[in-house]
Motif scaffolding. Structure first.
Motif, mmCIF file in Angstrom:
data_model
loop_
_atom_site.group_PDB
_atom_site.id
_atom_site.type_symbol
_atom_site.label_atom_id
_atom_site.label_comp_id
_atom_site.label_asym_id
_atom_site.label_seq_id
_atom_site.Cartn_x
_atom_site.Cartn_y
_atom_site.Cartn_z
ATOM 1 N N PHE A 281 0.835 -1.207 0.000
ATOM 2 C CA PHE A 281 0.000 0.000 0.000
ATOM 3 C C PHE A 281 0.875 1.266 0.000
ATOM 4 O O PHE A 281 0.655 2.195 -0.758
ATOM 5 N N LYS A 284 2.788 1.674 -3.416
ATOM 6 C CA LYS A 284 1.936 2.019 -4.556
ATOM 7 C C LYS A 284 1.293 3.391 -4.411
ATOM 8 O O LYS A 284 0.815 3.948 -5.377
ATOM 9 N N SER A 285 1.286 3.880 -3.199
ATOM 10 C CA SER A 285 0.484 5.076 -2.963
ATOM 11 C C SER A 285 0.984 6.281 -3.732
ATOM 12 O O SER A 285 2.169 6.554 -3.782
ATOM 13 N N GLU A 286 0.050 6.982 -4.311
ATOM 14 C CA GLU A 286 0.359 8.159 -5.114
ATOM 15 C C GLU A 286 0.250 9.420 -4.271
ATOM 16 O O GLU A 286 0.789 10.447 -4.603
ATOM 17 N N TRP A 287 -0.456 9.308 -3.109
ATOM 18 C CA TRP A 287 -0.848 10.509 -2.384
ATOM 19 C C TRP A 287 0.279 11.368 -1.866
ATOM 20 O O TRP A 287 0.127 12.538 -1.641
#
Ligand code: G1P
Length: 290
Positions: A281, A284-287
């Motif tokens: 998670f 992969k997170s773009e935030w």
């Protein structure tokens, strides 16, 4: 004498974490899969402490319920073959003695400790503030008990803090007698930076000699109008040595939202069940990329 008992002050109102602490004691806030207080209790078990004394207050019955047996759950889980879900807390209740006493008025940390006097008796004892979450290879209380075994006087856990944070803690100064170990010379509760004797802050783990109770009884309200443990330790220093250990480990303030979230991630990454999902998670997170 060996340190057998630990006092957990848990009567505070948890105002920094309102509104959740209106109905959930801050000690019961969950860190991954266990309440904060359980981490402190397990730390004590690693240090061979056998008796836990919890100082509660109004609205804190959830703590007692948690450590108590829940026959309804036991029956239900047994039928479903899932009794392992209660294992960690069952083990605590079977291996150690848990007792509770109430602090009827919120008169400060020093007063909370004084409420445990009869239960502690004439023995050295530990104090754990369970909202100080400490992640370390050797549990901090074990590190402190090892120092206690050598010196046989009170030991405080300390950590260096930034100048802007000095006024949030009890601050000590002392003479470094071994790497990271200080013979305490002075203590001040939450000083302004200009009055601080150093930037070594007391973190919520203590081993105290029972003589502290005599001083707590005579300690007048100090910082914030509360009876401060730091002030009583300063008085204790007049009759016997007090040591401070710069412990190995990372500390997160469970009363601070950002720190609590950081601790969730660190402890989550140590948890076998969720480590790979959490890692995936985060990767992969773009935030947080812009
Ligand atoms: C208490 C103590 C303080 C210590 C701190 C550690 O303060 O009074 O000396 O540095 O715990 O967390 P509190 O945070 O309860 O105001």
């Amino acid at each position: 004498m060996k340190v057998n008992k630990a006092v957990f002050p848990a009567a505070g109102l948890g105002t920094r974490l309102l509104p959740i602490t209106k109905s959930i004691p801050k000690e019961m806030l969950v860190l991954v899969d266990k309440p904060l207080i359980q981490y402190g209790v397990e730390e004590c078990m690693c240090a061979d402490i056998t008796d836990i004394i919890i100082i509660t207050g109004r609205g804190k019955t959830a703590i007692e319920d948690y450590f108590d047996r829940s026959i309804e759950h036991e029956i239900l889980l047994k039928e479903k073959g899932k009794h392992h879900l209660l294992k960690s807390v069952d083990e605590i209740s079977s291996r150690i003695s848990l007792t509770y006493t109430r602090q009827k008025e919120a008169l400060g940390l020093g007063h909370a400790i004084l409420c445990a006097q009869n239960m502690v008796g004439e023995e050295p004892f530990a104090v754990v503030l369970s909202d100080d979450i400490i992640d370390s290879d050797t549990p901090v209380m074990k590190q402190m008990v090892d120092i206690y075994k050598n010196f046989r006087y009170s030991v405080l856990a300390v950590q260096r803090v930034k100048d802007e944070d000095v006024s949030k803690y009890g601050i000590i100064s002392g003479k470094e007698i071994e790497k990271g170990l200080y013979a305490v010379e002075d203590l001040v509760e939450k000083p302004e930076l200009k009055d601080a004797p150093s930037n070594l802050a007391i973190i919520g783990r203590y081993i105290l000699m029972p003589d502290i109770f005599n001083f707590l009884k005579d300690t007048k309200p100090g910082k914030g109008g509360e009876i401060q443990l730091t002030d009583a330790i300063k008085s204790l220093l007049q009759i016997q040595p007090v040591y401070a250990l710069e412990f190995e480990g990372n500390r997160y303030d469970g009363g601070n939202k950002l720190d609590l979230l950081k601790a969730q991630i660190i402890y989550g990454l140590k948890n076998d069940e969720i480590r790979s999902g959490l890692t995936e998670f985060i990767k992969k997170s773009e935030w947080c990329r812009n």
